[in-house]
Each structure stands twice: as C-alpha cells, then as structure tokens.
Design an enzyme around this catalytic site. Structure first.
Site, PDB file in Angstrom:
ATOM      1  N   TYR A 274     -10.236   4.497 -11.397  1.00 17.81           N
ATOM      2  CA  TYR A 274      -9.995   5.160 -10.101  1.00 17.81           C
ATOM      3  C   TYR A 274      -9.980   6.683 -10.205  1.00 17.81           C
ATOM      4  CZ  TYR A 274      -7.781   0.558  -9.205  1.00 17.81           C
ATOM      5  OH  TYR A 274      -7.495  -0.779  -9.086  1.00 17.81           O
TER       6      TYR A 274
ATOM      7  N   CYS B 213     -14.344   3.458 -27.434  1.00 15.63           N
ATOM      8  CA  CYS B 213     -15.693   3.999 -27.510  1.00 15.63           C
ATOM      9  C   CYS B 213     -16.330   4.034 -26.119  1.00 15.63           C
ATOM     10  CB  CYS B 213     -16.529   3.163 -28.472  1.00 15.63           C
ATOM     11  SG  CYS B 213     -15.779   3.107 -30.091  1.00 15.63           S
TER      12      CYS B 213
ATOM     13  N   GLY C  17       0.784  -1.230   0.000  1.00 18.95           N
ATOM     14  CA  GLY C  17       0.000   0.000   0.000  1.00 18.95           C
ATOM     15  C   GLY C  17       0.815   1.278   0.000  1.00 18.95           C
TER      16      GLY C  17
ATOM     17  N   TYR D 281      -0.055  -1.690 -12.216  1.00 22.22           N
ATOM     18  CA  TYR D 281      -1.478  -1.769 -12.559  1.00 22.22           C
ATOM     19  C   TYR D 281      -1.746  -1.134 -13.930  1.00 22.22           C
ATOM     20  CZ  TYR D 281      -1.366  -2.868  -7.634  1.00 22.22           C
ATOM     21  OH  TYR D 281      -1.059  -3.430  -6.427  1.00 22.22           O
TER      22      TYR D 281
ATOM     23  N   GLU E  19       4.268  -6.156   1.686  1.00 25.38           N
ATOM     24  CA  GLU E  19       3.811  -6.615   0.362  1.00 25.38           C
ATOM     25  C   GLU E  19       3.676  -5.458  -0.637  1.00 25.38           C
ATOM     26  OE1 GLU E  19       0.026  -8.422   1.116  1.00 25.38           O
ATOM     27  OE2 GLU E  19       0.849 -10.013   2.366  1.00 25.38           O
ATOM     28  N   PRO E  20       4.738  -4.714  -0.887  1.00 18.88           N
ATOM     29  CA  PRO E  20       4.588  -3.576  -1.800  1.00 18.88           C
ATOM     30  C   PRO E  20       4.427  -4.006  -3.256  1.00 18.88           C
ATOM     31  CG  PRO E  20       6.892  -3.862  -1.228  1.00 18.88           C
ATOM     32  CD  PRO E  20       6.131  -4.891  -0.435  1.00 18.88           C
ATOM     33  N   GLY E  21       3.579  -3.326  -3.970  1.00 17.95           N
ATOM     34  CA  GLY E  21       3.414  -3.572  -5.406  1.00 17.95           C
ATOM     35  C   GLY E  21       3.700  -2.288  -6.172  1.00 17.95           C
ATOM     36  N   ARG E  22       2.769  -1.338  -6.029  1.00 15.87           N
ATOM     37  CA  ARG E  22       2.855  -0.085  -6.780  1.00 15.87           C
ATOM     38  C   ARG E  22       4.210   0.624  -6.626  1.00 15.87           C
ATOM     39  NH1 ARG E  22      -1.597   2.791  -7.783  1.00 15.87           N
ATOM     40  NH2 ARG E  22      -2.599   1.513  -6.174  1.00 15.87           N
TER      41      ARG E  22
HETATM   42  C1  LIG Z   1      -3.091  -8.462  -0.310  1.00 16.21           C
HETATM   43  C2  LIG Z   1      -2.404  -7.359  -1.038  1.00 16.21           C
HETATM   44  N1  LIG Z   1      -1.109  -7.136  -0.775  1.00 16.21           N
HETATM   45  C3  LIG Z   1      -0.413  -6.169  -1.414  1.00 16.21           C
HETATM   46  C4  LIG Z   1      -1.027  -5.366  -2.361  1.00 16.21           C
HETATM   47  C5  LIG Z   1      -0.194  -4.329  -3.057  1.00 16.21           C
HETATM   48  O1  LIG Z   1      -0.621  -3.042  -2.818  1.00 16.21           O
HETATM   49  P1  LIG Z   1       0.208  -1.822  -3.398  1.00 16.21           P
HETATM   50  O2  LIG Z   1       0.394  -2.057  -4.845  1.00 16.21           O
HETATM   51  O3  LIG Z   1      -0.632  -0.644  -3.119  1.00 16.21           O
HETATM   52  O4  LIG Z   1       1.517  -1.789  -2.671  1.00 16.21           O
HETATM   53  C6  LIG Z   1      -2.374  -5.554  -2.650  1.00 16.21           C
HETATM   54  C7  LIG Z   1      -3.042  -4.687  -3.649  1.00 16.21           C
HETATM   55  O5  LIG Z   1      -4.139  -4.809  -4.028  1.00 16.21           O
HETATM   56  C8  LIG Z   1      -3.086  -6.583  -1.979  1.00 16.21           C
HETATM   57  O6  LIG Z   1      -4.364  -6.816  -2.226  1.00 16.21           O
END
Ligand SMILES: Cc1ncc(COP(=O)(O)O)c(C=O)c1O
Length: 421
Positions: free
Chosen positions: A327, A352, A247, A378, A284-287
């Site tokens: 979003y 469209c 997050g 994303y 658990e970073p993604g973004r």
């Molecule tokens: C369980 C879980 N972990 C980690 C993430 C990654 O979140 P972010 O990309 O905001 O770091 C998500 C995003 O949806 C998630 O659902």
C-alpha cells in the site's frame, strides 16, 4: 494502567516503552529472538472499551474484523470488552467460536464464501451471513434448504461511494468486486421474499473501505444502508440491525484521524435521524482496534553506505510486514537503544525485492534494534514465509507484564516442512 501508557511511548529519558514497559526489557524477557511482534493487550482492551462506551447503552455490536489480527489472545481480549467478530472465512469463524465468542455476535462477510463456509455459518447459528451478490444469496438459500435451516442473512450493499484512500483499500465504489450494487437490490429483495422458509433478512450492511481519517464518506455510505433498510422494512422484512462496516483510520504519524468513538457517535445520530433508532448498530473495526497497540521489533543486521545513501538493513522484511510494499504505507521506525532522532537512514529488509523498503528514518547511529510502529493490524495476519523465512514471533504484554510468546519457527522447521512438499 491508563490509556496514556498504551501502545508505543517514550519515557522522559527517551527510553522506548510498550504498554508502559521498556521494550528492550520485554525483548530480553521474551528470549531475544527477532523479528517479533509485541502487542499491548491492555491498550487494545482500553480501546475497545472506549468504542463500546460511545454507544451509550444503545443496541450495538462491535464486530471486530479478525482479519486485522487473529491471535487468540487478541480476539479473547476484545471479546472480554463485549465485542463480537466479523469473520471472512471458515478459519476465522472457527477461531472465534473456539475462543468462546457467542455465535449471535458473529457476522460472516466475504465476496466468495465457499459452500462449506456457508454450511458452517448455518450450523453455528451466527447473527448473519452477509450476502455480497444476488448469486451468493441464491447459494445461501440453497445451502439452507439442504440443511433444513433458515439462514439469517444481511445484504451487504455497494454504496457507490469513493473514498480518499489507497485504491487497494477502497471497497465501496462502482468498480469494486464487493457488495450488491443499487441496480441489483430489487432482485436481491425479491430473492429473499421468494425464499421465506430458507432466508430471513435481518440486516443491511456495507463496508466502504479502510483508513478513513474523518467520518464523511462513512456517513455517506451509512445513508445508503439506511435507504435500503427503510425500503426492506416497507416490504415487510423484520430487520434487526444495520451494519455500517469498519474502516476507522489511525494516525500512522503523518496525519491525525478521528477517533472510533467519533465515528460511532455520528453514525448513531444518523441512524436516529433516518428513523431507524430501534435497530441495532453493527460496526466492524479492525485496524483501529489493534493497529496502534502493536510494534514489530527487528534487529539491525548491518548498515551499508553507497555514495550519499546510508542503508540500514533489518532482519524483518516485507514478508513480516507487507503494508509498505502493498500500500506504499509508511510506518514510523524508532531505535530501541537510542533516543529519537539522529542521522537519516533508508531502512530496508533482507528480502530479494526492491519493494522490501520501509522508507527514510532518522534512527541515530546504527542501533542494534528498531521498532516499527503501529504494526498491530494487517502485520502478522498478512505475513508470509517468502524467501525461506519463518513467520515472526508474537509476544503479548498485559498490564506491562509479558504473558505469552508464540510462534517463531526456526530454519530447521521451515526446511523440514518444505522438504515434505
Ligand atoms: C467487510 C469488512 N469489514 C471490516 C473491515 C475492517 O476494516 P478496518 O480494518 O479498516 O477497520 C474490512 C477490511 O478489509 C472488511 O473488508
């Protein structure tokens, strides 16, 4: 390469760069096809290294949320820097394993994992299946019994914390489908206690939501995790980790965000204060791992003037990057063949749908190409072929060199596949 050259930059002459190389040069070298995502792998690696360094050697796992971007080149790059993976499907889990990620560095999340996905996780011997409900916990126990295995599980709790973010990315409030609510935790712990040969409770987890620009809500949800972890320990469960989720937000150009390292430092301090210093901390970073290091390059198909409104129409649309439509997200848009600034245009895609709109940007006199910034997360992973448009290409740049081009099916390819349907 230094991190100051990471992601999108402009040099002193106003030339647009990615990972230190002129984007127009990279586009040419990649064959010129658009729309195409360009990723700065070295920037991604440097970013992961800075997250890992923030743990200062304390037990940790950076479980990269593969949903943000599942390109093997990216998963391999984050793994090279010592990260593992947070997967949410059999597809993501299998990909991580094929890329070579150690199963003990993989967690499986998701509110409704299918039996075959649970079986795969059990066979692979991953760090933990993160159970999101009492029902799921019972199903995990059932699958473990059927396979004669003991499942390592963590309870993903719903921390009952509201965050200041778009409702579509808030996951830790009372009305969310995610996680085990406080009122159900007793029952969840009782289910684990009643299944000693099928279940081993190894962790307590949460994920409060995305796009957090400061750590307060993250720490509040982490405190809820620690409370449950202390309770589980008191009941005799031999936990090995707490997982505070991902997050960490990024700066999309409107507001700065606290760095992932700041989140990690504050989280480590909290874990120590709560008397859980011996447990591994999973994040658990993604973004934040990929977002700033990717751009979507699009060709300008045409401009259109209607009254006072000046439109710039791209060959990339909401099918390639859905975040603005889904979003109301705003991504900075920059001309590749002009310095920044100039006349404002409303930038839209070819789809469209009225939602296929990237917003108002000053991009100068009708450029040939634009880059939509901070699109590494994303972006491709949410792309579709809506309106009969093949998925965009992906171009990987490392140390300023183009190392791989993938995808970019043509029209014939799309037509052939749909004719088979
Ligand atoms: C369980 C879980 N972990 C980690 C993430 C990654 O979140 P972010 O990309 O905001 O770091 C998500 C995003 O949806 C998630 O659902």
């Amino acid at each position: 390469m230094t991190t100051t050259q990471a992601g999108f930059q402009r040099d002193a002459t106003g030339q647009a760069l990615l990972g230190g190389r002129p984007l127009l040069e990279l586009l040419h070298e990649a064959g010129g096809a658009t729309p195409a995502y360009f990723y700065d792998i070295s920037g991604i690696e440097a970013g992961v290294a800075s997250i890992v360094a923030a743990f200062r050697g304390e037990p940790h796992l950076v479980a990269y949320a593969v949903k943000a971007n599942s390109a093997a080149s990216i998963v391999a790059a984050v793994a090279r820097q010592g990260a593992g993976v947070d997967a949410v499907s059999a597809g993501e889990l299998t990909l991580a394993r094929r890329v070579g990620v150690d199963p003990r560095r993989i967690v499986l999340s998701g509110v409704a994992k299918r039996d075959d996905e649970l079986d795969l996780a059990l066979r692979e011997g991953i760090l933990a299946v993160q159970a999101e409900s009492v029902t799921e916990l019972r199903r995990v126990a059932g699958r473990a019994r059927a396979l004669g295995a003991r499942a390592s599980v963590s309870l993903r709790i719903n921390p009952s914390v509201e965050i200041d973010s778009h409702s579509h990315v808030a996951t830790g409030h009372d009305d969310a489908k995610f996680g085990i609510a406080a009122r159900d935790l007793d029952e969840a712990l009782a289910v684990v206690a009643g299944e000693p040969t099928a279940l081993a409770l190894v962790g307590i987890s949460t994920h409060v939501g995305s796009m957090l620009t400061s750590p307060e809500a993250y720490l509040e949800s982490a405190r809820a995790v620690c409370r449950v972890a202390l309770e589980a320990r008191a009941r005799g469960h031999a936990l090995t980790f707490v997982d505070f989720g991902g997050g960490f937000g990024i700066d999309y150009g409107k507001a700065p965000a606290a760095t992932p390292a700041t989140f990690v430092e504050r989280a480590l301090a909290l874990k120590r204060e709560q008397g859980l210093g011996d447990l591994m901390l999973v994040v658990e970073p993604g973004r934040s791992v990929v977002g700033p290091y990717g751009v979507l390059v699009a060709r300008v198909v045409q401009a259109k003037q209607s009254g006072a409104r000046r439109w710039l129409m791209l060959d990339a649309g909401m099918n390639d990057l859905i975040r603005p439509a889904l979003y109301q997200a705003s991504h900075r848009i920059e001309a590749l063949d002009h310095p920044p600034g100039g006349a404002p245009y409303r930038v839209v895609g070819p789809i469209c749908e009225s939602a296929d709109d990237f917003g108002d940007f000053a991009v100068g006199d009708v450029p040939r190409y634009v880059a939509i910034r901070d699109a590494g997360a994303y972006g491709f992973s949410m792309a579709s072929e809506y309106n009969g448009r093949p998925l965009p290409r992906e171009v990987f740049v490392e140390g300023g060199r183009l190392v791989k081009v993938s995808g970019g099916g043509d029209v014939e390819d799309w037509v052939r596949r749909r004719l088979e349907a």
